[in-house]
Design an enzyme around this catalytic site. Sequence first.
Site, PDB file in Angstrom:
ATOM      1  N   HIS A  78       0.882  -1.178   0.000  1.00  0.00           N
ATOM      2  CA  HIS A  78       0.000   0.000   0.000  1.00  0.00           C
ATOM      3  C   HIS A  78       0.923   1.232   0.000  1.00  0.00           C
ATOM      4  O   HIS A  78       1.646   1.440  -0.963  1.00  0.00           O
ATOM      5  CB  HIS A  78      -0.928  -0.084   1.224  1.00  0.00           C
ATOM      6  CG  HIS A  78      -2.152   0.796   1.162  1.00  0.00           C
ATOM      7  ND1 HIS A  78      -2.623   1.367   0.022  1.00  0.00           N
ATOM      8  CD2 HIS A  78      -3.013   1.190   2.147  1.00  0.00           C
ATOM      9  CE1 HIS A  78      -3.705   2.079   0.277  1.00  0.00           C
ATOM     10  NE2 HIS A  78      -3.960   1.995   1.571  1.00  0.00           N
ATOM     11  N   HIS A  81      -3.100  -2.540  -9.564  1.00  0.00           N
ATOM     12  CA  HIS A  81      -4.102  -1.926  -8.694  1.00  0.00           C
ATOM     13  C   HIS A  81      -5.263  -2.875  -8.474  1.00  0.00           C
ATOM     14  O   HIS A  81      -5.642  -3.616  -9.392  1.00  0.00           O
ATOM     15  CB  HIS A  81      -4.612  -0.587  -9.242  1.00  0.00           C
ATOM     16  CG  HIS A  81      -5.177   0.276  -8.174  1.00  0.00           C
ATOM     17  ND1 HIS A  81      -6.489   0.175  -7.755  1.00  0.00           N
ATOM     18  CD2 HIS A  81      -4.599   1.198  -7.376  1.00  0.00           C
ATOM     19  CE1 HIS A  81      -6.683   1.025  -6.772  1.00  0.00           C
ATOM     20  NE2 HIS A  81      -5.559   1.659  -6.514  1.00  0.00           N
ATOM     21  N   ARG A  89      -4.024   9.429 -11.196  1.00  0.00           N
ATOM     22  CA  ARG A  89      -3.154  10.138 -10.240  1.00  0.00           C
ATOM     23  C   ARG A  89      -1.701  10.032 -10.709  1.00  0.00           C
ATOM     24  O   ARG A  89      -0.923  10.970 -10.628  1.00  0.00           O
ATOM     25  CB  ARG A  89      -3.315   9.553  -8.832  1.00  0.00           C
ATOM     26  CG  ARG A  89      -4.743   9.616  -8.303  1.00  0.00           C
ATOM     27  CD  ARG A  89      -4.882   8.843  -6.993  1.00  0.00           C
ATOM     28  NE  ARG A  89      -4.514   7.444  -7.159  1.00  0.00           N
ATOM     29  CZ  ARG A  89      -4.329   6.580  -6.164  1.00  0.00           C
ATOM     30  NH1 ARG A  89      -4.457   6.987  -4.913  1.00  0.00           N
ATOM     31  NH2 ARG A  89      -4.006   5.328  -6.404  1.00  0.00           N
ATOM     32  N   ASP A 114       2.079   5.266  -6.713  1.00  0.00           N
ATOM     33  CA  ASP A 114       3.306   5.125  -5.920  1.00  0.00           C
ATOM     34  C   ASP A 114       4.556   5.024  -6.778  1.00  0.00           C
ATOM     35  O   ASP A 114       5.670   5.145  -6.272  1.00  0.00           O
ATOM     36  CB  ASP A 114       3.201   3.897  -5.008  1.00  0.00           C
ATOM     37  CG  ASP A 114       2.146   4.087  -3.936  1.00  0.00           C
ATOM     38  OD1 ASP A 114       2.309   4.999  -3.122  1.00  0.00           O
ATOM     39  OD2 ASP A 114       1.149   3.355  -3.935  1.00  0.00           O
TER      40      ASP A 114
HETATM   41  N1  CMX Z   1       4.046  -7.295  -9.015  1.00  0.00           N
HETATM   42  C1  CMX Z   1       3.960  -8.646  -9.013  1.00  0.00           C
HETATM   43  N2  CMX Z   1       2.812  -9.323  -9.048  1.00  0.00           N
HETATM   44  C2  CMX Z   1       1.687  -8.597  -9.138  1.00  0.00           C
HETATM   45  C3  CMX Z   1       1.693  -7.198  -9.166  1.00  0.00           C
HETATM   46  C4  CMX Z   1       2.936  -6.543  -9.100  1.00  0.00           C
HETATM   47  N3  CMX Z   1       3.040  -5.209  -9.090  1.00  0.00           N
HETATM   48  N4  CMX Z   1       0.420  -6.752  -9.232  1.00  0.00           N
HETATM   49  C5  CMX Z   1      -0.365  -7.847  -9.238  1.00  0.00           C
HETATM   50  N5  CMX Z   1       0.405  -8.951  -9.170  1.00  0.00           N
HETATM   51  C6  CMX Z   1      -0.031 -10.339  -9.062  1.00  0.00           C
HETATM   52  C7  CMX Z   1      -0.751 -10.530  -7.726  1.00  0.00           C
HETATM   53  O1  CMX Z   1       0.185 -10.756  -6.666  1.00  0.00           O
HETATM   54  C8  CMX Z   1      -1.598 -11.726  -8.035  1.00  0.00           C
HETATM   55  O2  CMX Z   1      -0.781 -12.873  -7.971  1.00  0.00           O
HETATM   56  P1  CMX Z   1      -1.373 -14.294  -7.469  1.00  0.00           P
HETATM   57  O3  CMX Z   1      -2.399 -14.654  -8.495  1.00  0.00           O
HETATM   58  O4  CMX Z   1      -0.193 -15.164  -7.434  1.00  0.00           O
HETATM   59  O5  CMX Z   1      -1.976 -14.015  -6.124  1.00  0.00           O
HETATM   60  C9  CMX Z   1      -2.001 -11.507  -9.490  1.00  0.00           C
HETATM   61  O6  CMX Z   1      -1.012 -10.615 -10.032  1.00  0.00           O
HETATM   62  C10 CMX Z   1      -3.364 -10.884  -9.640  1.00  0.00           C
HETATM   63  O7  CMX Z   1      -3.400  -9.732  -8.813  1.00  0.00           O
HETATM   64  P2  CMX Z   1      -4.418  -8.547  -9.116  1.00  0.00           P
HETATM   65  O8  CMX Z   1      -5.799  -9.081  -8.932  1.00  0.00           O
HETATM   66  O9  CMX Z   1      -4.106  -7.902 -10.409  1.00  0.00           O
HETATM   67  O10 CMX Z   1      -4.038  -7.501  -7.985  1.00  0.00           O
HETATM   68  P3  CMX Z   1      -4.496  -7.472  -6.443  1.00  0.00           P
HETATM   69  O11 CMX Z   1      -5.806  -6.792  -6.388  1.00  0.00           O
HETATM   70  O12 CMX Z   1      -4.415  -8.828  -5.834  1.00  0.00           O
HETATM   71  O13 CMX Z   1      -3.350  -6.597  -5.792  1.00  0.00           O
HETATM   72  C11 CMX Z   1      -1.905  -4.758  -5.528  1.00  0.00           C
HETATM   73  C12 CMX Z   1      -3.264  -5.219  -6.053  1.00  0.00           C
HETATM   74  C13 CMX Z   1      -1.801  -3.244  -5.654  1.00  0.00           C
HETATM   75  C14 CMX Z   1      -1.768  -5.153  -4.045  1.00  0.00           C
HETATM   76  C15 CMX Z   1      -0.795  -5.431  -6.407  1.00  0.00           C
HETATM   77  O14 CMX Z   1      -0.927  -4.994  -7.728  1.00  0.00           O
HETATM   78  C16 CMX Z   1       0.593  -5.169  -5.894  1.00  0.00           C
HETATM   79  O15 CMX Z   1       1.073  -5.873  -4.988  1.00  0.00           O
HETATM   80  N6  CMX Z   1       1.296  -4.131  -6.459  1.00  0.00           N
HETATM   81  C17 CMX Z   1       2.637  -3.784  -6.012  1.00  0.00           C
HETATM   82  C18 CMX Z   1       2.586  -2.922  -4.758  1.00  0.00           C
HETATM   83  C19 CMX Z   1       2.034  -1.534  -5.049  1.00  0.00           C
HETATM   84  O16 CMX Z   1       2.469  -0.857  -5.963  1.00  0.00           O
HETATM   85  N7  CMX Z   1       1.089  -1.094  -4.229  1.00  0.00           N
HETATM   86  C20 CMX Z   1       0.488   0.239  -4.333  1.00  0.00           C
HETATM   87  C21 CMX Z   1      -0.949   0.188  -4.815  1.00  0.00           C
HETATM   88  C22 CMX Z   1      -1.536   1.563  -5.007  1.00  0.00           C
HETATM   89  C23 CMX Z   1      -2.270   2.093  -3.821  1.00  0.00           C
HETATM   90  O17 CMX Z   1      -1.980   1.773  -2.674  1.00  0.00           O
HETATM   91  O18 CMX Z   1      -3.191   2.919  -4.024  1.00  0.00           O
END
Ligand code: CMX
Length: 422
Positions: free
Chosen positions: A260, A306, A315, A361
């Site tokens: 996050h 996301h 954003r 981010d």
């Molecule tokens: N890096 C690696 N793997 C990723 C990824 C990333 N940036 N984004 C998604 N994935 C993976 C997920 O871990 C998930 O893997 P599994 O199927 O093995 O569990 C798969 O892709 C599907 O995920 P998703 O449905 O697209 O995304 P989620 O809703 O589960 O998660 C988020 C969303 C933001 C937690 C994830 O994209 C992530 O961890 N991003 C990196 C951290 C980040 O930048 N966070 C900031 C978010 C913005 C905010 O806070 O507003």
Amino acid sequence: MQRLTTILEHGFQQARAEISELLNAHGDLVIDDVRLGQVLGGMRGMHCIVCDTSSVDPSVGLLIRGRPVIELQDASPEEVFWLLLTGCQPDSADLQELQDELEQRRSLPGYIRPLLTAMPADSHPMTMFNAALLAMQHESHFAGAYHSTAKADLWRPALEDALDLLARMPLLAALVYRQRYGLPDVDIPASTDWTSGLALGLLGREDQQFRAMLKRYVVVQSDHENGNVCALSGHVTGSTLADLYYAISAGLNGLAGHIHGLAAQDFVRFLDQLSADLGMDADEEQIRLALEQRLAAGRVIPGFGHAVLRLADPRFEILYGYAAEQYLDHPSFRLASRVYRAGKKLLQDLGRAKNPYPNVDAITGVLLRLSGIPQLEFYTVLFGVSLSIGMLAQNVVSRGIGSPIVRPRSVPLAELRAASRA
Ligand code: CMX
């Protein structure tokens, strides 16, 4: 703040009447169904909380009181706070009154500095910020008024707390920054507006470009509906009729997680690793390989993806456009831009992440560093200062419309197993 309280009083009365009518006439109306995948998948996509301040449309992005965030990119944090709270734009008299009010409320209690001094010198700035914010619960109007105030009127002391907290955010963030990084105190004149106070407190000198960056940075991150971990944690805590200090502190704790709010510092850390390993001129192919190695090691790519958005985060786009205007030829910005392209392409090719685009981010840390804030760990504090504007407004509105205590049901895994066999 007579006009603000009158607008809110009227709006809350109407909303309460409407909620009561909806409950009486349509309480059993089905508005969503719940899938097993959602229960096992972090409640993703469930429509289950009321939030009027803003909404996040997967294909449009953030709407603040129905207005796309891009329309508000030049607004001030004070204007946006008013808009979030009331649903209408403040006129110049409203704005002046709010600014005067914040000016009067901005000083920090005397025990905050000693408290920060007593903390370990290498504490994470987010821990310092949140500890100090929570300590100020001692000043809560809500806590003081609770036993003598009708539940329907608790939004009034909540508003007092919201104004105090909003007013104190710039000085508190600046104090944490200066104390944590051993910088001398800065005198912030009494008549300094909210953004200028924050900018001066951080940079230690007046700088119009830095102030302009900060204003936009804060506004575009001021709210992201109620479903994100930060706002949701604040909402759930506030729903117990804990005061706003407890609620905002809970929200900030949620923001301090790596996937996050800490993603901003993690993205810049990744850039640093990349430039240490491959140099500032690493090309997109080399970057892709580094990203693949990161994924192969079971690590996330910070700053990408996301949970709700299915387009490039507006954003990100706003702040990227701003950074490009100022720093197009800067080697760090150029390296970051190549990471944005390589990361997006890789995630698109792999097809696993539902959103392959860089999120907010991925740009905030880059922009803050280029603007003169090199301390990565501080970035989450500034994200917290920004999102607190929305959390404060949301909590006042929640008390105003009489939001109930949040209490969903949890499900044993065995129940899901049984349901899947039925
Ligand atoms: N890096 C690696 N793997 C990723 C990824 C990333 N940036 N984004 C998604 N994935 C993976 C997920 O871990 C998930 O893997 P599994 O199927 O093995 O569990 C798969 O892709 C599907 O995920 P998703 O449905 O697209 O995304 P989620 O809703 O589960 O998660 C988020 C969303 C933001 C937690 C994830 O994209 C992530 O961890 N991003 C990196 C951290 C980040 O930048 N966070 C900031 C978010 C913005 C905010 O806070 O507003």
